[in-house]
Design a protein around this motif. Structure first.
Motif, PDB file in Angstrom:
ATOM      1  N   VAL A 155      43.597  38.541  33.594  1.00 54.73           N
ATOM      2  CA  VAL A 155      42.163  38.194  33.532  1.00 54.73           C
ATOM      3  C   VAL A 155      41.888  37.178  32.411  1.00 54.73           C
ATOM      4  O   VAL A 155      40.784  37.113  31.867  1.00 54.73           O
ATOM      5  N   GLY A 189      45.673  42.030  30.593  1.00 56.72           N
ATOM      6  CA  GLY A 189      45.123  40.905  29.850  1.00 56.72           C
ATOM      7  C   GLY A 189      45.496  39.537  30.398  1.00 56.72           C
ATOM      8  O   GLY A 189      44.631  38.658  30.542  1.00 56.72           O
ATOM      9  N   VAL A 248      39.786  46.747  33.834  1.00 60.38           N
ATOM     10  CA  VAL A 248      40.323  45.518  33.240  1.00 60.38           C
ATOM     11  C   VAL A 248      40.577  45.673  31.742  1.00 60.38           C
ATOM     12  O   VAL A 248      39.933  46.458  31.047  1.00 60.38           O
ATOM     13  N   MET A 284      39.984  35.380  37.026  1.00 63.94           N
ATOM     14  CA  MET A 284      39.069  36.439  37.478  1.00 63.94           C
ATOM     15  C   MET A 284      38.605  36.160  38.913  1.00 63.94           C
ATOM     16  O   MET A 284      38.518  37.069  39.742  1.00 63.94           O
ATOM     17  N   ALA A 337      41.208  43.393  27.988  1.00 58.33           N
ATOM     18  CA  ALA A 337      40.611  42.232  27.328  1.00 58.33           C
ATOM     19  C   ALA A 337      41.345  40.966  27.766  1.00 58.33           C
ATOM     20  O   ALA A 337      42.534  41.009  28.086  1.00 58.33           O
ATOM     21  N   MET A 338      40.626  39.843  27.781  1.00 60.99           N
ATOM     22  CA  MET A 338      41.203  38.594  28.293  1.00 60.99           C
ATOM     23  C   MET A 338      42.339  38.081  27.390  1.00 60.99           C
ATOM     24  O   MET A 338      42.159  37.939  26.181  1.00 60.99           O
ATOM     25  N   SER A 367      35.367  41.358  29.324  1.00 60.17           N
ATOM     26  CA  SER A 367      36.020  41.211  30.640  1.00 60.17           C
ATOM     27  C   SER A 367      35.213  41.849  31.768  1.00 60.17           C
ATOM     28  O   SER A 367      35.087  41.268  32.841  1.00 60.17           O
ATOM     29  N   MET A 394      33.761  39.854  34.911  1.00 59.10           N
ATOM     30  CA  MET A 394      34.324  40.212  36.224  1.00 59.10           C
ATOM     31  C   MET A 394      33.193  40.602  37.190  1.00 59.10           C
ATOM     32  O   MET A 394      33.193  40.195  38.369  1.00 59.10           O
ATOM     33  N   GLU A 415      37.346  44.388  25.892  1.00 58.50           N
ATOM     34  CA  GLU A 415      37.271  44.850  27.272  1.00 58.50           C
ATOM     35  C   GLU A 415      35.847  44.704  27.821  1.00 58.50           C
ATOM     36  O   GLU A 415      35.644  44.486  29.013  1.00 58.50           O
TER      37      GLU A 415
END
Ligand code: ADP
Ligand code: ASP
Ligand code: MG
Length: 410
Positions: A13, A10, A40, A19, A42-43, A77, A81, A74
């Motif tokens: 990203v 997390g 990835v 990213m 979640a941010m 993300s 990404m 997620e």
């Protein structure tokens, strides 16, 4: 030509800039013909924010709906990404956990990865794309999405790497490897070059949040080494593998783990007859509540009542309350007392098997630091003490100083 699975957590990203840095780094390190799968999370704090949002709507955990909500973190993300790579002119595709063939089972919120069907991922790789997979989620037998427990993106990465026979599974995070304790809480931690997967599993199980315990188990199942390293530097990190060559082989204690989320429950006044422990713990198990340390106390030998004290994860406390209070109301026990101001501190090391005095040293360090021990439990390669949460920081530091005195002096 090699196949890599690279997982970014997390904090790695957290922003579009981060990213972009990841994408540039992946492209810099990619050799011609290399196949890359990126998993990835979640941010940033998105998962916590979503949990908070849900709690504003309802205090009850609506398992299925909660997972529908959490899985969106997620999904954000992966889409961003993939767009980042495309902007750089590189073919890429985002896949949710279900699309990537992550087959889940068990309960919502803490589902297990039961199988991986990586056909779609392999097909997209064959077409020359970088494949970006949402961690932390899988497909349930009924077609629903379920999440894999906190930190579950690690499990997604290791399971995918194992199922696809990847050459390397890399876990990129905000620390540059695995240390003798959490470097954010303890001074003088020592970075490890390698750690065995049995020791890492024990560290993770006992609270070292750097790797989700199930992901370490999956590494063992698939016999795949895992490289835990920094997202932000090129330094070598720590390899988790079956057998270590030399690093740490002679140490009785390799690490100190802490868990601030251990809640203590005392079930008082059970009838002192065979089957009562089964009655309590089978009811908790039916509700998917995992019990950790257990002590059954002996009252006076001719007393017809007994007490059981145990710990669970504090997030399971509301469910445990419901189960146990129903038993109390049915007259099966007299009283239940809950304590969620407790914490657990543990030492871990395969070497302690043949080394006398490890427990004495741990208890000595706690005693000198003025920390009272409530419950002790042991495994072959660990010793854990339940203490008050307010004492956790000083307890971990005192134990670490005891077993890593050189680091303390530095
Ligand atoms: P990510 O979001 O990348 O999955 P996590 O927060 O889940 O990152 O895991 C990384 C964190 O694990 C570190 O910031 C560190 O505070 C914590 N941690 C706990 N124990 C250890 C340890 N023994 N070694 C390294 N990091 C640890
Ligand atoms: N986003 C999930 C969590 O915060 C999964 C993960 O980060 O691995 O727990
Ligand atoms: Mg994590």
């Amino acid at each position: 030509m090699a196949l890599y699975v690279k997982k970014f957590g997390g904090s790695s990203v957290a922003t579009p800039e981060k990213m972009l840095n990841i994408a540039n780094r992946v492209l810099r390190d990619r050799k011609p013909g290399d196949k890359i799968v990126i998993v990835v999370s979640a941010m940033g704090d998105t998962t916590d924010d979503l949990l908070d949002l849900a709690s504003q709507v309802s205090s009850v955990n609506h398992g299925r709906e909660m997972d529908m909500l959490l899985a969106t973190g997620e999904q954000m993300s992966i889409a961003l990404m993939a767009m980042t790579f495309k902007k750089l002119g590189v073919p890429a595709i985002s896949l949710t956990g279900p699309q990537a063939g992550i087959i889940a089972g068990g309960a919502y919120g803490k589902a297990t990865i039961d199988d991986v069907k990586p056909d779609r991922v392999l097909r997209e790789l064959e077409e020359g794309k970088i494949v970006i997979v949402a961690g932390f989620q899988g497909l349930m037998p009924n077609g629903d999405v379920a999440t894999l427990g906190r930190g579950g993106s690690d499990a997604t990465a290791v399971a995918l790497a194992g199922a696809m026979h990847a050459d390397m599974c890399e876990i990129f995070t905000d620390v540059d490897g695995i240390y003798s304790a959490d470097p954010r809480h303890v001074k003088g931690c020592v970075k490890m070059k390698e750690i065995t997967n049995t020791e890492m599993l024990e560290m993770a199980r006992l609270g070292a949040g750097v790797m989700q315990p199930r992901s370490v188990e999956l590494g063992m199942k698939y016999h795949i080494p895992i490289h835990v390293r920094s997202t932000f530097t090129d330094e070598e990190g720590t390899i988790i593998r079956e057998v270590c060559t030399m690093d740490g082989k002679n140490e009785a204690v390799r690490g100190v783990a802490q868990d601030a989320h251990a809640a203590r429950i005392a079930v008082l006044g059970l009838r002192n007859i065979p089957g009562v422990a089964y009655m309590v713990f089978s009811a908790l198990a039916e509700d998917n509540i995992t019990v950790d340390m257990i002590v059954q106390s002996v009252r006076n030998s001719n007393d017809d009542k007994t007490d059981i004290i145990f710990t669970i994860e504090d997030t399971d406390l509301p469910d445990a309350k419901r189960v146990l209070e129903q038993m109390r109301d049915e007259g099966k026990l007299e009283e239940v007392i809950y304590d969620d101001d407790t914490a657990k501190v543990s030492v871990v090391g395969a070497g302690m098997l043949g080394t006398p005095g490890v427990a004495a040293r741990m208890f000595g360090a706690l005693g000198r630091a003025g920390v009272n021990i409530d419950i002790v439990s042991t495994s072959e390669i660990s010793i854990s003490c339940l203490i008050l949460r307010k004492d956790l920081d000083k307890a971990v530091q005192a134990i670490h100083d005891e077993f890593f005195p050189a680091a303390k002096a530095e």
